[in-house]
Motif scaffolding. Structure first.
Motif, PDB file in Angstrom:
ATOM      1  N   LEU A 108      55.854  40.251  44.554  1.00 28.28           N
ATOM      2  CA  LEU A 108      55.317  38.981  45.069  1.00 28.28           C
ATOM      3  C   LEU A 108      53.941  39.118  45.717  1.00 28.28           C
ATOM      4  N   LYS A 109      53.567  40.349  46.093  1.00 26.68           N
ATOM      5  CA  LYS A 109      52.331  40.502  46.870  1.00 26.68           C
ATOM      6  C   LYS A 109      51.096  39.865  46.200  1.00 26.68           C
ATOM      7  N   PRO A 110      50.823  40.130  44.896  1.00 25.53           N
ATOM      8  CA  PRO A 110      49.632  39.498  44.312  1.00 25.53           C
ATOM      9  C   PRO A 110      49.716  37.977  44.289  1.00 25.53           C
ATOM     10  N   LEU A 111      50.935  37.443  44.159  1.00 23.95           N
ATOM     11  CA  LEU A 111      51.092  35.988  44.140  1.00 23.95           C
ATOM     12  C   LEU A 111      50.972  35.410  45.548  1.00 23.95           C
ATOM     13  N   ASP A 129      35.935  38.458  40.718  1.00 21.96           N
ATOM     14  CA  ASP A 129      37.266  39.064  40.895  1.00 21.96           C
ATOM     15  C   ASP A 129      37.820  39.714  39.630  1.00 21.96           C
ATOM     16  N   VAL A 130      37.338  39.290  38.460  1.00 19.24           N
ATOM     17  CA  VAL A 130      37.939  39.795  37.212  1.00 19.24           C
ATOM     18  C   VAL A 130      36.897  40.535  36.358  1.00 19.24           C
ATOM     19  N   ILE A 131      35.872  39.821  35.932  1.00 22.37           N
ATOM     20  CA  ILE A 131      34.940  40.397  34.950  1.00 22.37           C
ATOM     21  C   ILE A 131      34.168  41.573  35.563  1.00 22.37           C
ATOM     22  N   ASN A 132      33.636  41.385  36.760  1.00 22.36           N
ATOM     23  CA  ASN A 132      32.862  42.464  37.392  1.00 22.36           C
ATOM     24  C   ASN A 132      33.727  43.622  37.864  1.00 22.36           C
ATOM     25  N   GLN A 133      35.048  43.419  37.903  1.00 27.66           N
ATOM     26  CA  GLN A 133      35.966  44.508  38.275  1.00 27.66           C
ATOM     27  C   GLN A 133      36.436  45.291  37.046  1.00 27.66           C
ATOM     28  N   GLY A 134      35.953  44.891  35.877  1.00 28.90           N
ATOM     29  CA  GLY A 134      36.387  45.569  34.650  1.00 28.90           C
ATOM     30  C   GLY A 134      37.797  45.213  34.240  1.00 28.90           C
ATOM     31  N   LEU A 135      38.304  44.068  34.732  1.00 31.08           N
ATOM     32  CA  LEU A 135      39.686  43.692  34.433  1.00 31.08           C
ATOM     33  C   LEU A 135      39.803  42.736  33.245  1.00 31.08           C
ATOM     34  N   CYS A 136      38.684  42.152  32.803  1.00 35.59           N
ATOM     35  CA  CYS A 136      38.756  41.165  31.715  1.00 35.59           C
ATOM     36  C   CYS A 136      39.173  41.855  30.424  1.00 35.59           C
ATOM     37  N   MET A 137      40.198  41.268  29.769  1.00 39.38           N
ATOM     38  CA  MET A 137      40.651  41.840  28.488  1.00 39.38           C
ATOM     39  C   MET A 137      40.218  40.965  27.313  1.00 39.38           C
ATOM     40  N   GLY A 138      39.346  39.994  27.588  1.00 45.70           N
ATOM     41  CA  GLY A 138      38.778  39.205  26.508  1.00 45.70           C
ATOM     42  C   GLY A 138      39.756  38.298  25.801  1.00 45.70           C
ATOM     43  N   CYS A 139      40.744  37.792  26.531  1.00 42.08           N
ATOM     44  CA  CYS A 139      41.783  36.981  25.879  1.00 42.08           C
ATOM     45  C   CYS A 139      41.304  35.571  25.532  1.00 42.08           C
ATOM     46  N   CYS A 168      36.736  23.274  39.130  1.00 42.76           N
ATOM     47  CA  CYS A 168      38.115  22.767  39.132  1.00 42.76           C
ATOM     48  C   CYS A 168      39.147  23.887  39.287  1.00 42.76           C
ATOM     49  N   GLY A 169      38.742  25.134  39.014  1.00 46.00           N
ATOM     50  CA  GLY A 169      39.659  26.267  39.171  1.00 46.00           C
ATOM     51  C   GLY A 169      40.552  26.527  37.978  1.00 46.00           C
ATOM     52  N   ALA A 170      40.425  25.729  36.919  1.00 48.11           N
ATOM     53  CA  ALA A 170      41.336  25.897  35.777  1.00 48.11           C
ATOM     54  C   ALA A 170      41.201  27.277  35.137  1.00 48.11           C
ATOM     55  N   CYS A 171      39.972  27.785  35.038  1.00 45.39           N
ATOM     56  CA  CYS A 171      39.780  29.095  34.392  1.00 45.39           C
ATOM     57  C   CYS A 171      40.418  30.198  35.231  1.00 45.39           C
ATOM     58  N   TYR A 172      40.228  30.139  36.526  1.00 44.76           N
ATOM     59  CA  TYR A 172      40.775  31.167  37.420  1.00 44.76           C
ATOM     60  C   TYR A 172      42.298  31.136  37.387  1.00 44.76           C
ATOM     61  N   ASN A 173      42.826  29.919  37.414  1.00 49.80           N
ATOM     62  CA  ASN A 173      44.274  29.728  37.368  1.00 49.80           C
ATOM     63  C   ASN A 173      44.865  30.280  36.077  1.00 49.80           C
ATOM     64  N   GLN A 174      44.141  30.127  34.983  1.00 49.18           N
ATOM     65  CA  GLN A 174      44.685  30.482  33.668  1.00 49.18           C
ATOM     66  C   GLN A 174      44.490  31.964  33.335  1.00 49.18           C
ATOM     67  N   CYS A 175      43.616  32.633  34.083  1.00 49.31           N
ATOM     68  CA  CYS A 175      43.312  34.038  33.759  1.00 49.31           C
ATOM     69  C   CYS A 175      44.472  34.957  34.159  1.00 49.31           C
ATOM     70  N   SER A 178      43.553  37.452  37.054  1.00 51.37           N
ATOM     71  CA  SER A 178      43.089  37.047  38.394  1.00 51.37           C
ATOM     72  C   SER A 178      44.134  37.409  39.448  1.00 51.37           C
ATOM     73  N   TRP A 179      45.350  37.756  39.029  1.00 58.48           N
ATOM     74  CA  TRP A 179      46.371  38.198  39.984  1.00 58.48           C
ATOM     75  C   TRP A 179      47.011  39.506  39.519  1.00 58.48           C
ATOM     76  N   TYR A 180      46.167  40.327  38.882  1.00 59.76           N
ATOM     77  CA  TYR A 180      46.614  41.621  38.368  1.00 59.76           C
ATOM     78  C   TYR A 180      46.987  42.553  39.521  1.00 59.76           C
ATOM     79  N   SER A 181      48.059  43.336  39.322  1.00 62.80           N
ATOM     80  CA  SER A 181      48.496  44.238  40.387  1.00 62.80           C
ATOM     81  C   SER A 181      48.977  45.561  39.808  1.00 62.80           C
ATOM     82  N   PHE A 182      48.386  46.666  40.265  1.00 62.56           N
ATOM     83  CA  PHE A 182      48.860  47.989  39.847  1.00 62.56           C
ATOM     84  C   PHE A 182      50.277  48.238  40.362  1.00 62.56           C
ATOM     85  N   ASP A 183      50.611  47.684  41.537  1.00 67.57           N
ATOM     86  CA  ASP A 183      51.964  47.872  42.087  1.00 67.57           C
ATOM     87  C   ASP A 183      53.010  47.318  41.127  1.00 67.57           C
ATOM     88  N   VAL A 184      52.727  46.163  40.536  1.00 68.04           N
ATOM     89  CA  VAL A 184      53.682  45.555  39.597  1.00 68.04           C
ATOM     90  C   VAL A 184      53.758  46.394  38.328  1.00 68.04           C
TER      91      VAL A 184
END
Ligand code: SF4
Ligand code: SF4
Length: 200
Positions: A108-111, A129-139, A168-175, A178-184
Motif C-alpha cells: 500500500l505504501k506507493p498508493l 517523476d517518471v521520464i526523468n527517473q528512467g522509469l518510462c517504458m514507452g507504453c 487535468c492529471g489524466a496522464c499522471y493518473n494513467q501512467c 507514476s506509482w512504481y515501487s521496488f518494494d512491491v
C-alpha cells in the motif's frame, strides 16, 4: 466501516454529496479514492454545468480536495484485481498478523504516497517523476489519456506540448510507473500469496 471506496469526483454544489463524503471520512478507518476522477479530478475538473437534469451543478473536485484520503487507486478505470487487492491489503493492515501487516504496508505504501502527494498533476510531473527517473517504458498510456492531445508519442517516448496542457492529471493518473515501487516488485510472490490466503 473498515475500508471505504469512493469513486468519482464531488460536485460542490451538491450539498448531499459534500455531506456524505465528510461522513465517510468520519466513519471509515481507511478511505480509498478509486480511479482518476476521485484521485485527480481528470476531465471533471472542467465541468461547467448546464447539464439538462442538473444545470446548477457546475464545479467538481477530486475527493482529496474535500477530505483527507489515505490510499489512491489510479487508473481509468482501475482493474478489478487492483481494487480487490487494495481492499484485502487495507484489511490486513488493520487486522492482520505482523507478517501480513508488513506485506500490506509494502503493497500500500506507493498508493498511500500517491494520496499524500496531492490532487493535482500535469505533464511536467510526469517528466519529473517518471521520464526523468528512467522509469518510462514507452507504453503510450499517457498520450492516449490526454483529453486535449497535448502528448504525442515519438521515438517510443512521450513528448508534451506544455502550452496545451490543462493540468487535468489524466496522464499522471494513467501512467503505470507514476506509482512504481521496488518494494512491491521485490515482494511480488509473497504479496500475491497473502492476498490469495486472505481471500480463502
Ligand atoms: S498533458 Fe494532457 S493529460 Fe496530462 S495533465 Fe496536461 S492536459 Fe491533462
Ligand atoms: S504512461 Fe508512463 S510509462 Fe507509459 S509512456 Fe507515458 S510516461 Fe511512459
Amino acid at each position: 466501516m473498515d475500508v471505504a471506496l469512493v469513486e468519482g469526483s464531488i460536485c460542490i454544489q451538491d450539498k448531499l454529496a459534500v455531506e456524505e463524503i465528510k461522513q465517510t471520512r468520519e466513519k471509515a478507518a481507511v478511505v480509498v479514492a478509486v480511479g482518476g476522477c476521485a484521485c485527480y479530478g481528470n476531465i471533471t475538473r472542467f465541468g461547467r454545468g448546464g447539464q439538462q437534469n442538473q444545470p446548477q451543478h457546475e464545479s467538481y473536485l477530486p475527493i482529496g480536495d474535500i477530505i483527507k484520503v489515505d490510499v489512491y487507486i489510479p487508473g481509468c478505470a482501475p482493474t478489478p484485481q487492483q481494487i480487490r487487492n487494495v481492499c484485502v491489503m487495507a484489511y490486513l493492515l488493520l487486522k492482520g498478523t505482523k507478517e501480513q501487516k508488513d506485506l500490506a504496508t509494502a503493497y500500500l505504501k506507493p498508493l498511500m504516497m500517491a494520496a499524500q502527494r496531492g490532487t493535482t498533476a500535469c505533464f511536467c510531473d510526469l517528466m519529473t517523476d517518471v521520464i526523468n527517473q528512467g522509469l518510462c517504458m514507452g507504453c503510450g498510456s499517457c498520450a492516449a489519456a490526454c483529453p486535449v492531445r497535448a502528448i504525442t508519442h515519438e521515438y517510443g517516448k512521450p513528448q508534451g506540448q506544455r502550452d496545451l496542457c490543462i493540468k487535468c492529471g489524466a496522464c499522471y493518473n494513467q501512467c503505470p510507473r507514476s506509482w512504481y515501487s521496488f518494494d512491491v516488485v521485490d515482494n511480488y510472490e509473497a504479496i500475491n500469496e497473502a492476498i490469495m490466503a486472505a481471500l480463502q
